[in-house]
Enzyme design. Structure first.
Site, PDB file in Angstrom:
ATOM      1  N   ASP A   1       0.822  -1.226   0.000  1.00 31.72           N
ATOM      2  CA  ASP A   1       0.000   0.000   0.000  1.00 31.72           C
ATOM      3  C   ASP A   1       0.850   1.269   0.000  1.00 31.72           C
ATOM      4  O   ASP A   1       0.621   2.173  -0.789  1.00 31.72           O
ATOM      5  CB  ASP A   1      -1.027   0.000   1.155  1.00 31.72           C
ATOM      6  CG  ASP A   1      -0.419  -0.160   2.533  1.00 31.72           C
ATOM      7  OD1 ASP A   1       0.784  -0.505   2.633  1.00 31.72           O
ATOM      8  OD2 ASP A   1      -1.141   0.047   3.523  1.00 31.72           O
TER       9      ASP A   1
ATOM     10  N   GLY B   1      -7.418  -5.362  17.978  1.00 31.60           N
ATOM     11  CA  GLY B   1      -5.970  -5.525  18.072  1.00 31.60           C
ATOM     12  C   GLY B   1      -5.450  -6.826  17.489  1.00 31.60           C
ATOM     13  O   GLY B   1      -4.294  -7.173  17.697  1.00 31.60           O
TER      14      GLY B   1
ATOM     15  N   ASP C   1      -7.859  -0.320   4.971  1.00 32.05           N
ATOM     16  CA  ASP C   1      -8.818  -0.826   5.946  1.00 32.05           C
ATOM     17  C   ASP C   1     -10.162  -0.113   5.839  1.00 32.05           C
ATOM     18  O   ASP C   1     -11.223  -0.743   5.850  1.00 32.05           O
ATOM     19  CB  ASP C   1      -8.272  -0.650   7.366  1.00 32.05           C
ATOM     20  CG  ASP C   1      -6.947  -1.365   7.555  1.00 32.05           C
ATOM     21  OD1 ASP C   1      -6.585  -2.179   6.677  1.00 32.05           O
ATOM     22  OD2 ASP C   1      -6.274  -1.100   8.563  1.00 32.05           O
TER      23      ASP C   1
ATOM     24  N   TYR D   1       8.006  -1.847  11.200  1.00 28.16           N
ATOM     25  CA  TYR D   1       7.183  -1.273  10.123  1.00 28.16           C
ATOM     26  C   TYR D   1       7.878  -0.035   9.566  1.00 28.16           C
ATOM     27  O   TYR D   1       8.039   0.115   8.348  1.00 28.16           O
ATOM     28  CB  TYR D   1       5.793  -0.929  10.672  1.00 28.16           C
ATOM     29  CG  TYR D   1       4.877  -0.252   9.677  1.00 28.16           C
ATOM     30  CD1 TYR D   1       4.095  -1.007   8.803  1.00 28.16           C
ATOM     31  CD2 TYR D   1       4.796   1.133   9.608  1.00 28.16           C
ATOM     32  CE1 TYR D   1       3.254  -0.386   7.893  1.00 28.16           C
ATOM     33  CE2 TYR D   1       3.953   1.762   8.700  1.00 28.16           C
ATOM     34  CZ  TYR D   1       3.188   1.004   7.850  1.00 28.16           C
ATOM     35  OH  TYR D   1       2.357   1.611   6.949  1.00 28.16           O
TER      36      TYR D   1
HETATM   37  P1  ADP Z   1      -7.118  -3.415  14.871  1.00 28.96           P
HETATM   38  O1  ADP Z   1      -7.656  -2.298  14.064  1.00 28.96           O
HETATM   39  O2  ADP Z   1      -6.222  -4.301  14.107  1.00 28.96           O
HETATM   40  O3  ADP Z   1      -8.171  -4.202  15.580  1.00 28.96           O
HETATM   41  P2  ADP Z   1      -6.018  -1.216  16.320  1.00 28.96           P
HETATM   42  O4  ADP Z   1      -5.002  -1.121  17.400  1.00 28.96           O
HETATM   43  O5  ADP Z   1      -5.814  -0.432  15.099  1.00 28.96           O
HETATM   44  O6  ADP Z   1      -6.195  -2.771  16.011  1.00 28.96           O
HETATM   45  O7  ADP Z   1      -7.435  -0.796  16.890  1.00 28.96           O
HETATM   46  C1  ADP Z   1      -7.914  -1.325  18.102  1.00 28.96           C
HETATM   47  C2  ADP Z   1      -8.496  -0.194  18.920  1.00 28.96           C
HETATM   48  O8  ADP Z   1      -9.743   0.233  18.349  1.00 28.96           O
HETATM   49  C3  ADP Z   1      -8.858  -0.607  20.332  1.00 28.96           C
HETATM   50  O9  ADP Z   1      -7.747  -0.508  21.207  1.00 28.96           O
HETATM   51  C4  ADP Z   1      -9.934   0.414  20.683  1.00 28.96           C
HETATM   52  O10 ADP Z   1      -9.352   1.647  21.045  1.00 28.96           O
HETATM   53  C5  ADP Z   1     -10.637   0.606  19.354  1.00 28.96           C
HETATM   54  N1  ADP Z   1     -11.812  -0.274  19.269  1.00 28.96           N
HETATM   55  C6  ADP Z   1     -12.002  -1.295  18.428  1.00 28.96           C
HETATM   56  N2  ADP Z   1     -13.204  -1.887  18.629  1.00 28.96           N
HETATM   57  C7  ADP Z   1     -13.793  -1.208  19.641  1.00 28.96           C
HETATM   58  C8  ADP Z   1     -15.031  -1.316  20.341  1.00 28.96           C
HETATM   59  N3  ADP Z   1     -15.916  -2.262  20.043  1.00 28.96           N
HETATM   60  N4  ADP Z   1     -15.274  -0.441  21.334  1.00 28.96           N
HETATM   61  C9  ADP Z   1     -14.379   0.505  21.653  1.00 28.96           C
HETATM   62  N5  ADP Z   1     -13.205   0.652  21.045  1.00 28.96           N
HETATM   63  C10 ADP Z   1     -12.895  -0.184  20.056  1.00 28.96           C
HETATM   64 MG    MG Z   2      -6.505  -0.738  13.190  1.00 25.24          MG
END
Ligand code: ADP
Ligand code: MG
EC number: 2.7.1.6
Length: 386
Positions: free
Chosen positions: A41, A127, A177, A229
């Protein structure tokens, strides 16, 4: 237990108990996996993600004042912020920052974002590399756009959601994404040209072919992911500069390019990106022709390239891939930025559980944390569901 009721009903029930009323509507946006095209990307190249059936669901109602209250089942918290906090990137911290970021990105582009109460439930693992963050942004963006009647063309939405994450939350992600979460169509993978941002829906109806995509969450701890990264990105930019091209996307004679580079590590980084772009194009061609099984070797070659040339895999990931292949998968690869995260394997639908069990047994033998898994069918992009 959470698993007992559906995500939409949990978001609606959460809304009712936190805000004391029924929501005006429910909006959903999916997580995603990338079928192929890793670390392409930011080299202006190609990616081919598809949306998961797993979704973030937002129950929402507009309010007259410019203020937002948001509850998430995942944290059990309710966070409230007003226009001043939304207009100040980074001010709302933690998970609610993704919501405030969406309000900010829209307001700063001149849209009249309605105030709102929002309740979030989700079955996108956070995550794990399945992009729960983009799903959250996309669900909130879609809800606010509908509630406010905003004239917001769907093709402009991914960049707005990406901007929320880049500039409000402070996470420098690419546009894949949010594009997948907003623009995906069920039964299709999304072919995205990261330079032009052109998209094409590519048929990927695994179920009709008797196939399944097994997704294994390796649960491997992310090791040095941020620094690695950044160093991969830097190597690609330096190589492009040395080769005199705008981006590695523009390398059209790989052998000549490799011969002109001195550094072996840099040569391998370049070889990964250039061959990976070609594998995306080859995968798209096969899928267009309905030859789904035949993409397997491309998936496996992508993994070998990430392991040997780009050096972004870890033992848990390599073991999941080799075990899935030994158990009969047509192809398997790590998906996502690397250093942990998920592996996907293309398998006969009827074999999904057996292949997953083989991976679980191999992990137990090696003393690795037991992996989680599910079978993914390409799902729909962000939409109003009630
Ligand atoms: P990924 O996008 O791969 O799951 P990221 O670290 O980019 O990992 O994003 C995860 C973050 O997104 C979490 O730590 C939280 O802050 C937020 N998040 C994701 N889903 C929720 C949810 N259902 N409620 C609240 N926050 C969320
Ligand atoms: Mg993410």
């Amino acid at each position: 237990m959470q698993a007992m009721s559906s995500v939409p009903s949990r978001s609606a029930a959460g809304f009712a108990s936190v805000f004391g009323a029924e929501p005006a509507g429910l909006w959903a946006a999916p997580g995603r996996v990338n079928l192929i095209g890793e670390h392409t990307d930011y080299n202006d190249g190609f990616v081919l993600p598809f949306a998961l059936p797993h979704r973030v669901v937002v129950a929402a109602t507009p309010v007259t004042q410019p203020r937002w209250r948001v509850w998430s089942e995942q944290t059990g918290e309710t966070v409230e912020f007003g226009a001043a906090e939304a207009d100040d990137p980074g001010r709302v911290e933690g998970w609610a920052g993704y919501v405030a970021g969406v309000v900010w990105t829209l307001r700063s582009k001149g849209y009249e974002v309605p105030g709102a109460d929002l309740a979030v439930a989700s079955d996108v693992p956070a995550g794990a590399g399945l992009s729960s963050s983009a799903a959250l942004e996309s669900a909130v963006l879609t809800a606010l756009a509908d509630l406010g009647g905003l004239a917001l063309p769907v093709e402009d939405r991914p960049a707005l959601a990406q901007r929320a994450e880049n500039d409000y939350v402070g996470m420098p992600c690419g546009i894949m994404d949010q594009s997948a979460s907003i623009r995906a169509e069920a039964g299709h993978a999304l072919f995205l040209d990261c330079r032009s941002l052109a998209i094409e829906q590519i048929p990927f109806d695994v179920a009709r072919s008797g196939l399944a995509v097994l997704v294994v969450d390796t649960r491997a701890p992310h090791r040095h992911a941020g620094g690695e990264y950044a160093s991969r990105r830097r190597a690609c930019e330096e190589a492009a500069a040395l080769l005199g091209v705008a981006a590695l996307r523009d390398v059209d004679d790989l052998d000549k390019a490799l011969a002109s580079l001195r550094d072996d590590v840099m040569r391998r980084r370049v070889r990964h990106v250039v061959t990976e772009n070609q594998r995306v194009l080859d995968t798209v061609d096969l899928l267009r022709a309905g030859r789904v099984r035949e993409i397997g070797p491309l998936l496996t070659a992508s993994h070998a390239s990430m392991r040997d040339d780009f050096e972004i895999t870890v033992p848990e990931v390599d073991l999941a891939v080799s075990t899935a292949l030994a158990a009969g998968a047509y192809g398997a690869r790590m998906t996502g930025g690397g250093f942990g995260g998920c592996v996907l394997a293309l398998v006969d639908a009827a074999e999904t559980e057996r292949v997953a069990a083989a991976v679980g047994a191999a992990y137990a033998d090696r003393g690795f944390t037991a992996p989680a898994w599910f079978a993914a069918r390409p799902g729909a992009g962000a939409e109003r569901i009630e």
